[in-house]
Motif scaffolding. Structure first.
Motif, PDB file in Angstrom:
ATOM      1  N   PRO A   1       1.001  -1.097  -0.203  1.00  0.00           N
ATOM      2  CA  PRO A   1       0.092  -0.184   0.088  1.00  0.00           C
ATOM      3  C   PRO A   1       0.809   1.341  -0.142  1.00  0.00           C
ATOM      4  CG  PRO A   1      -0.719  -1.463   1.669  1.00  0.00           C
ATOM      5  CD  PRO A   1       0.669  -1.861   1.019  1.00  0.00           C
ATOM      6  N   GLN A   2       0.372   2.029  -0.771  1.00  0.00           N
ATOM      7  CA  GLN A   2       1.044   3.598  -1.113  1.00  0.00           C
ATOM      8  C   GLN A   2       0.503   4.648  -0.709  1.00  0.00           C
ATOM      9  OE1 GLN A   2       3.168   3.562  -5.040  1.00  0.00           O
ATOM     10  NE2 GLN A   2       4.427   1.817  -4.583  1.00  0.00           N
TER      11      GLN A   2
ATOM     12  N   LEU B   1      -7.252  -8.815 -22.396  1.00  0.00           N
ATOM     13  CA  LEU B   1      -6.647  -8.910 -21.027  1.00  0.00           C
ATOM     14  C   LEU B   1      -6.877  -7.887 -19.926  1.00  0.00           C
ATOM     15  CD1 LEU B   1      -3.389 -11.188 -22.073  1.00  0.00           C
ATOM     16  CD2 LEU B   1      -5.294 -11.995 -21.308  1.00  0.00           C
ATOM     17  N   CYS B   2      -7.485  -8.106 -18.955  1.00  0.00           N
ATOM     18  CA  CYS B   2      -7.933  -6.928 -18.149  1.00  0.00           C
ATOM     19  C   CYS B   2      -7.151  -7.039 -16.780  1.00  0.00           C
ATOM     20  CB  CYS B   2      -9.288  -6.860 -18.030  1.00  0.00           C
ATOM     21  SG  CYS B   2      -9.783  -5.572 -17.133  1.00  0.00           S
ATOM     22  N   ARG B   3      -6.448  -6.093 -16.488  1.00  0.00           N
ATOM     23  CA  ARG B   3      -5.794  -6.110 -14.906  1.00  0.00           C
ATOM     24  C   ARG B   3      -6.347  -5.156 -14.145  1.00  0.00           C
ATOM     25  NH1 ARG B   3      -0.866  -4.557 -16.301  1.00  0.00           N
ATOM     26  NH2 ARG B   3      -0.948  -2.697 -15.721  1.00  0.00           N
ATOM     27  N   PHE B   4      -6.686  -5.349 -12.906  1.00  0.00           N
ATOM     28  CA  PHE B   4      -7.210  -4.444 -11.987  1.00  0.00           C
ATOM     29  C   PHE B   4      -6.632  -4.804 -10.474  1.00  0.00           C
ATOM     30  CE2 PHE B   4     -10.185  -7.848 -12.666  1.00  0.00           C
ATOM     31  CZ  PHE B   4     -10.359  -8.485 -11.433  1.00  0.00           C
ATOM     32  N   VAL B   5      -6.818  -3.766  -9.710  1.00  0.00           N
ATOM     33  CA  VAL B   5      -6.412  -3.850  -8.447  1.00  0.00           C
ATOM     34  C   VAL B   5      -7.350  -3.976  -7.317  1.00  0.00           C
ATOM     35  CG1 VAL B   5      -4.984  -2.631  -6.602  1.00  0.00           C
ATOM     36  CG2 VAL B   5      -4.305  -2.423  -8.634  1.00  0.00           C
ATOM     37  N   ILE B   6      -7.184  -5.081  -6.515  1.00  0.00           N
ATOM     38  CA  ILE B   6      -8.067  -5.322  -5.370  1.00  0.00           C
ATOM     39  C   ILE B   6      -7.791  -4.675  -4.278  1.00  0.00           C
ATOM     40  CG2 ILE B   6      -9.571  -7.159  -3.951  1.00  0.00           C
ATOM     41  CD1 ILE B   6      -9.197  -8.992  -6.348  1.00  0.00           C
ATOM     42  N   LYS B   7      -8.454  -3.501  -3.532  1.00  0.00           N
ATOM     43  CA  LYS B   7      -8.077  -2.871  -2.635  1.00  0.00           C
ATOM     44  C   LYS B   7      -8.216  -3.359  -1.464  1.00  0.00           C
ATOM     45  CE  LYS B   7      -6.555   1.000  -3.838  1.00  0.00           C
ATOM     46  NZ  LYS B   7      -5.590   1.417  -3.860  1.00  0.00           N
ATOM     47  N   THR B   8      -7.663  -2.659  -0.459  1.00  0.00           N
ATOM     48  CA  THR B   8      -7.778  -3.429   0.899  1.00  0.00           C
ATOM     49  C   THR B   8      -9.241  -3.414   1.393  1.00  0.00           C
ATOM     50  OG1 THR B   8      -7.115  -1.056   1.885  1.00  0.00           O
ATOM     51  CG2 THR B   8      -5.372  -2.745   1.666  1.00  0.00           C
ATOM     52  N   ASP B   9     -10.058  -2.611   0.938  1.00  0.00           N
ATOM     53  CA  ASP B   9     -11.331  -2.637   1.341  1.00  0.00           C
ATOM     54  C   ASP B   9     -12.377  -3.598   0.476  1.00  0.00           C
ATOM     55  OD1 ASP B   9     -11.351  -1.075  -0.976  1.00  0.00           O
ATOM     56  OD2 ASP B   9     -12.683   0.501  -0.113  1.00  0.00           O
ATOM     57  N   GLY B  10     -11.559  -4.266  -0.609  1.00  0.00           N
ATOM     58  CA  GLY B  10     -12.131  -5.075  -1.231  1.00  0.00           C
ATOM     59  C   GLY B  10     -12.821  -4.569  -2.536  1.00  0.00           C
TER      60      GLY B  10
ATOM     61  N   ASN C   1     -18.347  -2.269 -12.410  1.00  0.00           N
ATOM     62  CA  ASN C   1     -19.626  -2.611 -11.805  1.00  0.00           C
ATOM     63  C   ASN C   1     -19.464  -4.035 -11.058  1.00  0.00           C
ATOM     64  OD1 ASN C   1     -21.195  -0.401 -12.725  1.00  0.00           O
ATOM     65  ND2 ASN C   1     -21.463  -1.712 -14.753  1.00  0.00           N
ATOM     66  N   MET C   2     -18.157  -4.345 -11.026  1.00  0.00           N
ATOM     67  CA  MET C   2     -17.755  -5.591 -10.098  1.00  0.00           C
ATOM     68  C   MET C   2     -18.142  -5.476  -8.557  1.00  0.00           C
ATOM     69  SD  MET C   2     -14.598  -7.880 -10.403  1.00  0.00           S
ATOM     70  CE  MET C   2     -14.806  -8.778 -11.635  1.00  0.00           C
ATOM     71  N   PRO C   3     -18.772  -6.347  -7.892  1.00  0.00           N
ATOM     72  CA  PRO C   3     -18.919  -6.106  -6.448  1.00  0.00           C
ATOM     73  C   PRO C   3     -17.408  -6.359  -5.560  1.00  0.00           C
ATOM     74  CG  PRO C   3     -19.675  -8.239  -7.065  1.00  0.00           C
ATOM     75  CD  PRO C   3     -19.357  -7.612  -8.457  1.00  0.00           C
ATOM     76  N   LYS C   4     -17.678  -5.947  -4.512  1.00  0.00           N
ATOM     77  CA  LYS C   4     -16.210  -6.042  -3.664  1.00  0.00           C
ATOM     78  C   LYS C   4     -15.902  -7.602  -3.323  1.00  0.00           C
ATOM     79  CE  LYS C   4     -16.374  -1.445  -1.164  1.00  0.00           C
ATOM     80  NZ  LYS C   4     -16.713  -0.791   0.091  1.00  0.00           N
ATOM     81  N   TRP C   5     -14.580  -7.545  -3.363  1.00  0.00           N
ATOM     82  CA  TRP C   5     -14.023  -8.953  -2.963  1.00  0.00           C
ATOM     83  C   TRP C   5     -13.641  -9.023  -1.661  1.00  0.00           C
ATOM     84  CZ3 TRP C   5     -11.338 -12.281  -6.795  1.00  0.00           C
ATOM     85  CH2 TRP C   5     -11.850 -12.035  -8.106  1.00  0.00           C
ATOM     86  N   LYS C   6     -13.467 -10.140  -0.959  1.00  0.00           N
ATOM     87  CA  LYS C   6     -12.692 -10.358   0.161  1.00  0.00           C
ATOM     88  C   LYS C   6     -11.250  -9.945   0.104  1.00  0.00           C
ATOM     89  CE  LYS C   6     -11.956 -13.419   4.089  1.00  0.00           C
ATOM     90  NZ  LYS C   6     -12.253 -14.866   4.668  1.00  0.00           N
ATOM     91  N   PRO C   7     -10.414  -9.030   0.454  1.00  0.00           N
ATOM     92  CA  PRO C   7      -9.084  -8.621   0.105  1.00  0.00           C
ATOM     93  C   PRO C   7      -8.070  -9.872   0.343  1.00  0.00           C
ATOM     94  CG  PRO C   7      -9.541  -7.410   2.102  1.00  0.00           C
ATOM     95  CD  PRO C   7     -11.048  -8.011   1.804  1.00  0.00           C
ATOM     96  N   ALA C   8      -6.763  -9.546  -0.162  1.00  0.00           N
ATOM     97  CA  ALA C   8      -5.847 -10.408   0.050  1.00  0.00           C
ATOM     98  C   ALA C   8      -5.308 -10.191   1.398  1.00  0.00           C
ATOM     99  CB  ALA C   8      -4.655 -10.358  -1.105  1.00  0.00           C
ATOM    100  N   MET C   9      -4.651 -11.100   2.118  1.00  0.00           N
ATOM    101  CA  MET C   9      -4.164 -10.934   3.420  1.00  0.00           C
ATOM    102  C   MET C   9      -2.778 -11.162   3.640  1.00  0.00           C
ATOM    103  SD  MET C   9      -6.897  -9.779   4.971  1.00  0.00           S
ATOM    104  CE  MET C   9      -6.419 -10.064   6.763  1.00  0.00           C
ATOM    105  N   LYS C  10      -1.631 -10.184   4.005  1.00  0.00           N
ATOM    106  CA  LYS C  10      -0.317 -10.310   4.360  1.00  0.00           C
ATOM    107  C   LYS C  10      -0.222  -9.944   5.584  1.00  0.00           C
ATOM    108  CE  LYS C  10       4.085 -10.964   3.535  1.00  0.00           C
ATOM    109  NZ  LYS C  10       4.705 -12.177   3.098  1.00  0.00           N
ATOM    110  N   ASN C  11       0.203 -11.149   6.754  1.00  0.00           N
ATOM    111  CA  ASN C  11       0.386 -11.072   8.035  1.00  0.00           C
ATOM    112  C   ASN C  11      -0.637 -10.506   8.835  1.00  0.00           C
ATOM    113  OD1 ASN C  11       3.276 -11.728   7.570  1.00  0.00           O
ATOM    114  ND2 ASN C  11       3.733  -9.439   7.375  1.00  0.00           N
TER     115      ASN C  11
ATOM    116  N   GLN D   1      -3.102  -8.686   7.646  1.00  0.00           N
ATOM    117  CA  GLN D   1      -3.368  -7.508   7.307  1.00  0.00           C
ATOM    118  C   GLN D   1      -3.933  -7.328   5.860  1.00  0.00           C
ATOM    119  OE1 GLN D   1      -3.796  -4.679   9.251  1.00  0.00           O
ATOM    120  NE2 GLN D   1      -3.037  -6.040  11.255  1.00  0.00           N
ATOM    121  N   PRO D   2      -5.003  -6.667   5.652  1.00  0.00           N
ATOM    122  CA  PRO D   2      -5.337  -6.705   4.014  1.00  0.00           C
ATOM    123  C   PRO D   2      -4.336  -5.973   3.341  1.00  0.00           C
ATOM    124  CG  PRO D   2      -6.600  -5.198   5.393  1.00  0.00           C
ATOM    125  CD  PRO D   2      -5.804  -5.843   6.430  1.00  0.00           C
TER     126      PRO D   2
END
Length: 437
Positions: free
Chosen positions: A77-78, A354-363, A388-398, A400-401
């Motif tokens: 996260p930046q 090919l589509c690339r997107f970022v899943i944020k810490t809030d999903g 219009n994609m719904p929120k995801w369950k974010p990735a976790m590291k230690n 922390q999302p």
């Protein structure tokens, strides 16, 4: 089923408007009072049901979602760089909706308070299943639920009996239930003029039914018409949710009273079937995959374009992100949401986007970009859908999302053997990512 709330609401209001136009043109001029009332009430249910239906059809064009071998890469996260935010039309419309609904609701609440005050100063003159209250205010008569309120001063017995008979008819037909529905629609869809026109038409039918009930139960027609003419034009106030004897429908009521019934008029409602079919064709039919087709197993290979986009700031994650409901839910969302563009069909466009997107810490899904695409038309439909994609369950590291990147391949094909929105899935393979070792 249409998942966009705004689109669904607009579709329901279009249906309601067309049903009302049909009613005014075909059914309203005829003395089929019960049928007219039921049609108006049923049209509301149909207006909400038709856009919610999902009738599957197949197309010779397809969109295939393949299991991707490119791993998800988490991003440290930046600090976000502030940028001028665009105007949020969705929030603005919601605020306008709330303001309007609050205004209408306040008007109805004021009517309830006024009714309580009227009841407090009224004198009960009849108890039982139907209660009658005598009012001090002149030239006032209305009913609500099982209560009748009327002014008894300076009125002869015959006049009072006819007014009571009229208001009793409203109670007999349970018109207060219809008015409750009117209040709900007015509050939610105050911005739609056809809701107010529908409301007026339904209240007209209420008055026609009450007049017909009185005359069919032994009241003198000439005396009743004279009473209507004497009360015409009185500026009286009664609650919005009540049935008032005095109103501005005298001319229409007299026309309906003198009109003869036709046994064939009731069959005019069958003319609404083509309208219902047309509305279903516009709002109910959706493209769905042909489940009889055998599923095909493929795996997307890593491409140079993807490998070149890797950043040295990317790191591993402990727990990968997850779509709400898991992989099966993601497949269902993709098949229900992606639509093959008509313009692409005409131009016979095909290939993999090919589509690339970022899943944020809030999903939430952010930074949606097209890495590779055969045509801008296909890129546009993928971008609009992903937004219009719904929120995801974010990735976790230690525990922390963390933000992470997700790669999504979508292949458009013109093969006639591929059904619309056909999904290719490799068993036990995560769509869009693999665990990074």
């Amino acid at each position: 089923m249409y998942t966009e709330p705004l689109y669904y609401i607009l579709a329901t209001q279009i249906c309601l408007a067309l049903f009302w136009i049909f009613y005014r043109s075909v059914l309203a001029p005829k003395k089929t009072l019960a049928l007219n009332r039921y049609f108006l009430l049923t049209s509301v249910a149909l207006s909400f049901l038709i856009p919610a239906l999902s009738i599957p059809v197949t197309e010779p064009y397809g969109i295939m979602f393949e299991a991707a071998g490119q791993p998800i890469e988490t991003v440290i996260p930046q600090e976000e760089v502030s940028s001028p935010s665009s105007f949020d039309w969705g929030k603005a419309l919601l605020i306008i909706q709330l303001i309007g609904s609050t205004g209408v609701l306040s008007f109805l609440v004021a009517g309830i308070l006024r009714l309580r005050q009227v009841t407090h100063h009224a004198t009960p003159i009849q108890n039982g299943k139907i209660r009658i209250y005598s009012l001090q205010a002149p030239d006032l008569a209305f009913s609500i639920s099982n209560r009748i309120y009327l002014s008894t001063a300076n009125r002869d017995e015959t006049t009072l009996q006819q007014i009571v008979a009229h208001e009793t008819a409203h109670i007999h037909f349970h018109h207060s239930r219809d008015i409750a529905l009117i209040c709900v629609l007015q509050t939610l869809f105050w911005w739609n003029p056809f809701v107010w026109l529908w409301r007026r038409s339904l209240r007209e039918v209420h008055e026609f039914q009450a007049d017909d009930f009185v005359l069919n139960n032994g009241s003198d027609a000439q005396q009743y018409i004279t009473l209507m003419l004497n009360l015409n034009g009185l500026k009286v106030k009664y609650p919005e949710f009540a049935n008032g004897f005095c109103n501005s429908l005298t001319k229409k009521r007299l026309t309906m009273i003198t009109q003869n019934r036709s046994k064939w008029a009731r069959y005019r409602v069958l003319w609404s079937l083509p309208l219902i079919g047309t509305l279903m064709l516009c709002f109910s039919f959706t493209e769905q995959p042909n489940t009889s087709e055998a599923t095909e197993i493929t795996e997307q290979k890593e491409t140079d374009a993807l490998s070149n986009t890797q950043s040295p700031q990317h790191q591993d994650f402990d727990v990968p992100p997850q779509f709400p409901g898991g992989q099966e839910a993601l497949i269902k969302w993709m098949t229900d949401t992606f639509k093959y563009p008509k313009e692409a069909q005409k131009k016979k466009l095909s290939g993999t986007v090919l589509c690339r997107f970022v899943i944020k810490t809030d999903g939430s899904v952010d930074d949606i970009t097209i890495v590779e695409s055969p045509d801008a038309i296909l890129s546009k439909v993928v971008l609009e859908t992903m937004q219009n994609m719904p929120k995801w369950k974010p990735a976790m590291k230690n525990n922390q999302p963390v933000d992470c990147t997700f790669v999504f391949p979508c292949r458009f094909s013109q093969e006639s053997s591929i059904p619309y929105n056909h999904v290719k899935v490799k068993p036990k393979t995560n769509i869009g990512h693999d665990r990074k070792n």
